[in-house]
Write a protein that holds these residues in place. Structure first.
Motif, PDB file in Angstrom:
ATOM      1  N   LEU A  35       0.827  -1.206   0.000  1.00 25.20           N
ATOM      2  CA  LEU A  35       0.000   0.000   0.000  1.00 25.20           C
ATOM      3  C   LEU A  35       0.859   1.254   0.000  1.00 25.20           C
ATOM      4  O   LEU A  35       1.892   1.299   0.667  1.00 25.20           O
ATOM      5  CB  LEU A  35      -0.902   0.030   1.233  1.00 25.20           C
ATOM      6  N   THR A  36       0.421   2.265  -0.742  1.00 25.76           N
ATOM      7  CA  THR A  36       1.130   3.540  -0.702  1.00 25.76           C
ATOM      8  C   THR A  36       0.518   4.471   0.335  1.00 25.76           C
ATOM      9  O   THR A  36       1.236   5.159   1.053  1.00 25.76           O
ATOM     10  CB  THR A  36       1.094   4.247  -2.073  1.00 25.76           C
ATOM     11  N   ARG A  37      -0.825   4.475   0.406  1.00 24.06           N
ATOM     12  CA  ARG A  37      -1.482   5.396   1.330  1.00 24.06           C
ATOM     13  C   ARG A  37      -2.831   4.832   1.763  1.00 24.06           C
ATOM     14  O   ARG A  37      -3.503   4.148   0.998  1.00 24.06           O
ATOM     15  CB  ARG A  37      -1.682   6.741   0.642  1.00 24.06           C
ATOM     16  N   VAL A  38      -3.200   5.167   2.991  1.00 20.31           N
ATOM     17  CA  VAL A  38      -4.523   4.825   3.527  1.00 20.31           C
ATOM     18  C   VAL A  38      -5.119   6.119   4.072  1.00 20.31           C
ATOM     19  O   VAL A  38      -4.470   6.829   4.845  1.00 20.31           O
ATOM     20  CB  VAL A  38      -4.434   3.766   4.647  1.00 20.31           C
ATOM     21  N   GLU A  39      -6.351   6.420   3.653  1.00 17.81           N
ATOM     22  CA  GLU A  39      -7.049   7.605   4.144  1.00 17.81           C
ATOM     23  C   GLU A  39      -8.267   7.167   4.945  1.00 17.81           C
ATOM     24  O   GLU A  39      -9.040   6.325   4.488  1.00 17.81           O
ATOM     25  CB  GLU A  39      -7.526   8.487   2.991  1.00 17.81           C
ATOM     26  N   ALA A  40      -8.439   7.764   6.111  1.00 20.84           N
ATOM     27  CA  ALA A  40      -9.601   7.492   6.956  1.00 20.84           C
ATOM     28  C   ALA A  40     -10.402   8.784   7.084  1.00 20.84           C
ATOM     29  O   ALA A  40      -9.852   9.832   7.443  1.00 20.84           O
ATOM     30  CB  ALA A  40      -9.178   7.003   8.327  1.00 20.84           C
ATOM     31  N   HIS A  41     -11.683   8.709   6.769  1.00 20.11           N
ATOM     32  CA  HIS A  41     -12.587   9.849   6.909  1.00 20.11           C
ATOM     33  C   HIS A  41     -13.609   9.485   7.985  1.00 20.11           C
ATOM     34  O   HIS A  41     -14.447   8.612   7.773  1.00 20.11           O
ATOM     35  CB  HIS A  41     -13.284  10.156   5.586  1.00 20.11           C
ATOM     36  N   ILE A  42     -13.504  10.151   9.131  1.00 20.46           N
ATOM     37  CA  ILE A  42     -14.359   9.847  10.274  1.00 20.46           C
ATOM     38  C   ILE A  42     -15.367  10.977  10.436  1.00 20.46           C
ATOM     39  O   ILE A  42     -14.990  12.146  10.534  1.00 20.46           O
ATOM     40  CB  ILE A  42     -13.527   9.677  11.559  1.00 20.46           C
ATOM     41  N   THR A  43     -16.639  10.604  10.458  1.00 15.87           N
ATOM     42  CA  THR A  43     -17.696  11.615  10.566  1.00 15.87           C
ATOM     43  C   THR A  43     -18.747  11.197  11.587  1.00 15.87           C
ATOM     44  O   THR A  43     -18.915  10.019  11.878  1.00 15.87           O
ATOM     45  CB  THR A  43     -18.398  11.837   9.213  1.00 15.87           C
TER      46      THR A  43
END
Length: 115
Positions: A35-43
């Motif tokens: 993996l190059t990047r992991v994005e987490a969007h918490i709402t």
């Protein structure tokens, strides 16, 4: 593997982002080379109103040389939301990378010697 956490103002701030980063890194550590990047969007879906399962985490992972994949998990707490999303992502990546590395026509049970 770079991990980025984005949290809306109703969820909290830096402490949640650091805890989420640590948890996601621990769960997805075995995929770090892929993996190059992991994005987490918490709402917080309902904002200040509250409610059951109103915390949501969408996790997007970017495998090297492949299109991104995403999972979403809703829960009553922020911690359960990002932990559930990370577990779902680990399951999805296990499936994805397992298919890539196990070609059709491999070993068969027909070739095993009977005891």
């Amino acid at each position: 593997m770079q991990i980025q956490v984005f949290a809306d103002r109703n969820v909290g701030g830096g402490a949640i982002a650091q805890d989420a980063t640590d948890t996601i890194a621990a769960v997805l550590d075995r995929f770090a080379d892929h993996l190059t990047r992991v994005e987490a969007h918490i709402t917080d879906v309902n904002g200040h109103k509250g409610g059951s399962e109103d915390k949501k985490c969408t996790l997007e992972a970017r495998p090297k040389g492949q299109p991104p994949v995403a999972t979403t998990h809703r829960a009553a707490t922020v911690e359960d939301a990002y932990t559930g999303a990370a577990d779902s992502m680990a399951h999805l990546l296990d499936s994805k990378f397992g298919r890539l590395h196990h070609a059709k026509g491999g070993e068969s049970i027909r070739h095993l010697v009977a005891d």
